[in-house]
Design an enzyme around this catalytic site. Sequence first.
Site, PDB file in Angstrom:
ATOM      1  N   CYS A   2     -11.305  12.628  -7.965  1.00 14.10           N
ATOM      2  CA  CYS A   2     -11.965  13.979  -7.365  1.00 14.10           C
ATOM      3  C   CYS A   2     -11.207  13.982  -6.011  1.00 14.10           C
ATOM      4  O   CYS A   2     -11.054  13.192  -5.121  1.00 14.10           O
ATOM      5  CB  CYS A   2     -13.378  13.837  -7.318  1.00 14.10           C
ATOM      6  SG  CYS A   2     -14.126  13.363  -8.842  1.00 14.10           S
ATOM      7  N   ARG A  27      -5.547  14.706  -8.142  1.00 10.24           N
ATOM      8  CA  ARG A  27      -6.715  13.624  -8.122  1.00 10.24           C
ATOM      9  C   ARG A  27      -7.670  13.811  -9.237  1.00 10.24           C
ATOM     10  O   ARG A  27      -8.774  13.118  -9.375  1.00 10.24           O
ATOM     11  CB  ARG A  27      -7.299  13.895  -6.728  1.00 10.24           C
ATOM     12  CG  ARG A  27      -6.772  13.652  -5.435  1.00 10.24           C
ATOM     13  CD  ARG A  27      -7.449  13.565  -4.362  1.00 10.24           C
ATOM     14  NE  ARG A  27      -8.471  12.579  -4.162  1.00 10.24           N
ATOM     15  CZ  ARG A  27      -8.423  11.300  -3.766  1.00 10.24           C
ATOM     16  NH1 ARG A  27      -7.123  11.125  -3.251  1.00 10.24           N
ATOM     17  NH2 ARG A  27      -9.183  10.443  -3.642  1.00 10.24           N
ATOM     18  N   TRP A  73     -12.760  14.625 -11.417  1.00 14.81           N
ATOM     19  CA  TRP A  73     -12.302  13.721 -12.620  1.00 14.81           C
ATOM     20  C   TRP A  73     -13.681  13.023 -12.922  1.00 14.81           C
ATOM     21  O   TRP A  73     -14.187  12.386 -12.249  1.00 14.81           O
ATOM     22  CB  TRP A  73     -11.205  12.572 -11.909  1.00 14.81           C
ATOM     23  CG  TRP A  73     -10.599  11.613 -13.040  1.00 14.81           C
ATOM     24  CD1 TRP A  73      -9.633  12.021 -13.829  1.00 14.81           C
ATOM     25  CD2 TRP A  73     -11.145  10.505 -13.479  1.00 14.81           C
ATOM     26  NE1 TRP A  73      -9.425  10.928 -14.697  1.00 14.81           N
ATOM     27  CE2 TRP A  73     -10.270  10.132 -14.356  1.00 14.81           C
ATOM     28  CE3 TRP A  73     -12.392   9.685 -13.276  1.00 14.81           C
ATOM     29  CZ2 TRP A  73     -10.554   8.758 -15.310  1.00 14.81           C
ATOM     30  CZ3 TRP A  73     -12.349   8.511 -13.907  1.00 14.81           C
ATOM     31  CH2 TRP A  73     -11.603   8.138 -14.870  1.00 14.81           C
ATOM     32  N   ASN A  99     -17.031  12.524  -4.194  1.00 12.62           N
ATOM     33  CA  ASN A  99     -15.922  11.863  -4.792  1.00 12.62           C
ATOM     34  C   ASN A  99     -16.496  10.352  -4.996  1.00 12.62           C
ATOM     35  O   ASN A  99     -16.883   9.890  -3.886  1.00 12.62           O
ATOM     36  CB  ASN A  99     -14.792  11.741  -4.131  1.00 12.62           C
ATOM     37  CG  ASN A  99     -13.644  10.973  -4.402  1.00 12.62           C
ATOM     38  OD1 ASN A  99     -13.492  10.572  -5.703  1.00 12.62           O
ATOM     39  ND2 ASN A  99     -12.809  10.624  -3.717  1.00 12.62           N
ATOM     40  N   GLY A 100     -16.352   9.775  -6.161  1.00  6.72           N
ATOM     41  CA  GLY A 100     -17.017   8.207  -6.148  1.00  6.72           C
ATOM     42  C   GLY A 100     -18.112   7.977  -7.218  1.00  6.72           C
ATOM     43  O   GLY A 100     -18.404   8.767  -8.229  1.00  6.72           O
ATOM     44  N   GLU A 484       7.225  -0.511 -17.469  1.00  3.17           N
ATOM     45  CA  GLU A 484       7.178   0.598 -16.666  1.00  3.17           C
ATOM     46  C   GLU A 484       7.604   1.714 -17.552  1.00  3.17           C
ATOM     47  O   GLU A 484       7.000   2.936 -17.672  1.00  3.17           O
ATOM     48  CB  GLU A 484       8.106   0.475 -15.502  1.00  3.17           C
ATOM     49  CG  GLU A 484       7.823   1.603 -14.611  1.00  3.17           C
ATOM     50  CD  GLU A 484       6.441   2.325 -14.184  1.00  3.17           C
ATOM     51  OE1 GLU A 484       5.544   1.680 -14.319  1.00  3.17           O
ATOM     52  OE2 GLU A 484       6.659   3.429 -13.618  1.00  3.17           O
ATOM     53  N   LYS A 488       5.287   5.077 -18.649  1.00  2.00           N
ATOM     54  CA  LYS A 488       5.624   6.671 -18.191  1.00  2.00           C
ATOM     55  C   LYS A 488       5.505   7.481 -19.600  1.00  2.00           C
ATOM     56  O   LYS A 488       5.143   8.343 -19.613  1.00  2.00           O
ATOM     57  CB  LYS A 488       6.910   6.334 -17.756  1.00  2.00           C
ATOM     58  CG  LYS A 488       7.333   6.005 -16.409  1.00  2.00           C
ATOM     59  CD  LYS A 488       6.629   7.055 -15.304  1.00  2.00           C
ATOM     60  CE  LYS A 488       5.414   6.515 -14.893  1.00  2.00           C
ATOM     61  NZ  LYS A 488       5.177   5.448 -14.160  1.00  2.00           N
ATOM     62  N   GLU A 491       1.783   8.030 -20.747  1.00  2.00           N
ATOM     63  CA  GLU A 491       1.229   8.988 -19.699  1.00  2.00           C
ATOM     64  C   GLU A 491       1.586  10.591 -19.952  1.00  2.00           C
ATOM     65  O   GLU A 491       0.900  11.196 -19.615  1.00  2.00           O
ATOM     66  CB  GLU A 491       1.583   8.731 -18.135  1.00  2.00           C
ATOM     67  CG  GLU A 491       0.830   7.092 -17.684  1.00  2.00           C
ATOM     68  CD  GLU A 491       1.305   7.099 -16.155  1.00  2.00           C
ATOM     69  OE1 GLU A 491       0.377   7.372 -15.273  1.00  2.00           O
ATOM     70  OE2 GLU A 491       2.569   6.883 -15.931  1.00  2.00           O
ATOM     71  N   HIS A 507       7.588 -12.603 -32.306  1.00  2.13           N
ATOM     72  CA  HIS A 507       6.199 -13.457 -32.553  1.00  2.13           C
ATOM     73  C   HIS A 507       5.386 -12.254 -33.112  1.00  2.13           C
ATOM     74  O   HIS A 507       4.030 -12.535 -32.735  1.00  2.13           O
ATOM     75  CB  HIS A 507       5.927 -14.059 -31.101  1.00  2.13           C
ATOM     76  CG  HIS A 507       7.061 -15.278 -30.870  1.00  2.13           C
ATOM     77  ND1 HIS A 507       7.095 -16.163 -31.551  1.00  2.13           N
ATOM     78  CD2 HIS A 507       7.774 -15.167 -29.824  1.00  2.13           C
ATOM     79  CE1 HIS A 507       7.998 -17.176 -30.877  1.00  2.13           C
ATOM     80  NE2 HIS A 507       8.738 -16.379 -29.966  1.00  2.13           N
ATOM     81  N   LYS A 606      -4.428  10.904 -10.066  1.00  2.06           N
ATOM     82  CA  LYS A 606      -3.259  10.269  -9.117  1.00  2.06           C
ATOM     83  C   LYS A 606      -3.907   9.011  -8.395  1.00  2.06           C
ATOM     84  O   LYS A 606      -3.570   7.931  -8.434  1.00  2.06           O
ATOM     85  CB  LYS A 606      -2.954  11.115  -8.253  1.00  2.06           C
ATOM     86  CG  LYS A 606      -1.713  10.594  -7.344  1.00  2.06           C
ATOM     87  CD  LYS A 606      -0.392  10.623  -8.089  1.00  2.06           C
ATOM     88  CE  LYS A 606       0.698   9.879  -7.383  1.00  2.06           C
ATOM     89  NZ  LYS A 606       1.812   9.232  -8.271  1.00  2.06           N
TER      90      LYS A 606
HETATM   91  O1  M6R Z   1      -2.134   4.170  -5.816  1.00  2.79           O
HETATM   92  P1  M6R Z   1      -1.801   3.000  -6.610  1.00  2.79           P
HETATM   93  O2  M6R Z   1      -0.372   2.643  -6.797  1.00  2.79           O
HETATM   94  O3  M6R Z   1      -2.965   1.913  -6.175  1.00  2.79           O
HETATM   95  O4  M6R Z   1      -2.220   3.406  -8.095  1.00  2.79           O
HETATM   96  C1  M6R Z   1      -2.129   2.308  -9.236  1.00  2.79           C
HETATM   97  C2  M6R Z   1      -2.124   3.033 -10.618  1.00  2.79           C
HETATM   98  O5  M6R Z   1      -3.227   3.739 -10.563  1.00  2.79           O
HETATM   99  C3  M6R Z   1      -0.815   3.834 -10.776  1.00  2.79           C
HETATM  100  O6  M6R Z   1       0.418   3.171 -10.655  1.00  2.79           O
HETATM  101  C4  M6R Z   1      -0.924   4.495 -12.124  1.00  2.79           C
HETATM  102  O7  M6R Z   1      -0.729   3.533 -13.266  1.00  2.79           O
HETATM  103  C5  M6R Z   1       0.002   5.693 -12.386  1.00  2.79           C
HETATM  104  N1  M6R Z   1      -0.337   6.622 -13.185  1.00  2.79           N
HETATM  105  C6  M6R Z   1       1.366   5.404 -13.154  1.00  2.79           C
HETATM  106  O8  M6R Z   1       2.184   6.222 -13.196  1.00  2.79           O
END
Ligand code: M6R
Length: 611
Positions: A2, A27, A73, A99-100, A484, A488, A491, A507, A606
């Site tokens: 948010c 956000r 969010w 927010n929270g 990673e 990516k 996402e 395995h 984010k």
């Molecule tokens: O802001 P942070 O690095 O603490 O965030 C951690 C994760 O939320 C963040 O890396 C998330 O996995 C991203 N969407 C990855 O692309």
Amino acid sequence: MCGIVGYTGLRDAYPIVIKGLKRLEYRGYDSTGVALMSDTLRVYKKMGKVASLEEITLGKELGGNTGIGHTRWATHGEPSDRNAHPHLSASGKLAMIHNGIIENYGQLKQELINKGYQLKSDTDTEVLLNFIEEIKNNNACSLEEAIRIALKRVTGTYVILLIDSEMPDTIIAARKGSPLVIGIGKGEHFLGSDASPMLEYTKEVVYVNDYELAIVKPQELILKNLGNERLTPYVQKLDIELAAIEKGGYEHFMLKEIFEQPKTIFDCLRGRLHADTGTITLSGIEQYSKALQKANRIVMIACGTSWHAGLTAEYIFEECCRLNVEVEYASEFRYRNPVIHPGDIILAISQSGETADTLVAIENAKAKGAIILGVVNVVGSSIARMSHAGAYTHAGPEIGVASTKAFTAQLAVLTMIAFKIGQLRNTISQERLSALLHELEAIPAKVEKILSYVEPIKKIAKQYAQARDFLYLGRGYNFPVALEGALKLKEISYIHAEGYPAAEMKHGPIALVDEQLPVVVVATRDSYHEKVLSNMQEIKARKGRVIGIITEEDTAALELCEAALHVPAADEMLAPMLNVIPLQLLAYYIGVEKGCDVDKPRNLAKSVTVE
Ligand code: M6R
């Protein structure tokens, strides 16, 4: 999660709030809304992104010099117009954004229902707002006092902004566990989840701390604690330029951020890496040199991509520092009863510096006597402030929801910390260190070179974009890179992807391999190279479609690939910073090929400021 924005001053609030919301859309973007105060209090809100709100406000009365805005969010209640913020209190006199998460909202809601309240939404926010109004009415007290009383009953996290139609130029804000920045202008104030909504108006900001309450008027900012004691606002100067948060001609922030990496890695190394003298300067952590020298154990805590950076660093730390290293998901760590000894080092890794799970994990470890070192991107963020010391990644604002440049900057910082500790502990020879420092210095230029190979990556993206699943494999330093790469792709393109250690394939995951399955193998030349080539043979033998990330001129690896992406040769310890680049681009172009909103992937936000 948010985004919240507020303005009070002499200008029209609406355009400032809307612009701020666009900057904070990263956000969350389930719904958007504004409350504006002029002669009356008006609320406009709509499910969807800021653009949908702009459509419904066309031709409406949008005047008012005080306003608050929210981009959501969803946590409590589905994304809908009804659940969008701002919420109005039962009397219609108060408007609030939040927010929270109010964890005990069920109990508060029951109390309100028993008193005859009828709530219009499913949100915890509306419950808290009415709870505040109920206290105000019952105690015949000021709104400020009612907020203080209410917040003492609340468990959970919040940033709240309230407007009271009886105090038309005032915004009251409070925070616990979610970020709040107040920008100081001339006869005006700005509020935001981060500083981006206020960048073109002021560089002077106050970061509000937990359990603080701000009474914000055009000419005055009063900061208090929940005990009603006045506090002196600590005004800081922002060091970000507006251009850093704009797309600069790129189609998406994600692409811009991928292409910024030669510069961001360079910025991160600048003034810290001295290849000529074989030394590293990390002034933020120098004061803990003794503790680092004597430490028996380092625990890295992080989430998502930052966790992958920690996992990569584990290999580097073990190699260079001969230390026990554990890498933990902050979300798991915070709920365990981990053994922490005074003097243990906790490395908290976070781009945003606001991730709720990482914050609480730090708090717990700090309470047990650990030394907290932060590796954080956002200057002045909660994790940065909560850490005893640390090193910023200096990647600049990262706006694309999928983390890219922050990851490579995290790797650069973590690598330097490992080298520094290795040097302090004498666990790495000066000769090896000097060679590595020269190699590290050359990384930005090598990243630049990879970025010039974008056409073949686009072609491969087109070729494989319709696949249902992907498997990503890597070994040693490249195992976290495989994780990673898979993250990516998930996402950005919504394609199911799994990352696995290459040798673990047999395995279980090998059962998935058939002529449909693209298997991305990170197979650059390193100490596991021959073994990984064997894994590629095994996939090929089962008709799997191997996409190799391979070292330039590695013909043996090339022969095993249906498609290949080339990277320059590098020391295996530093190779992840290179090998991840084609994976970022592959995910990006597959996402674009599939017509996905790569900067704002569905369901994501984010900064994950709720647990
Ligand atoms: O802001 P942070 O690095 O603490 O965030 C951690 C994760 O939320 C963040 O890396 C998330 O996995 C991203 N969407 C990855 O692309």
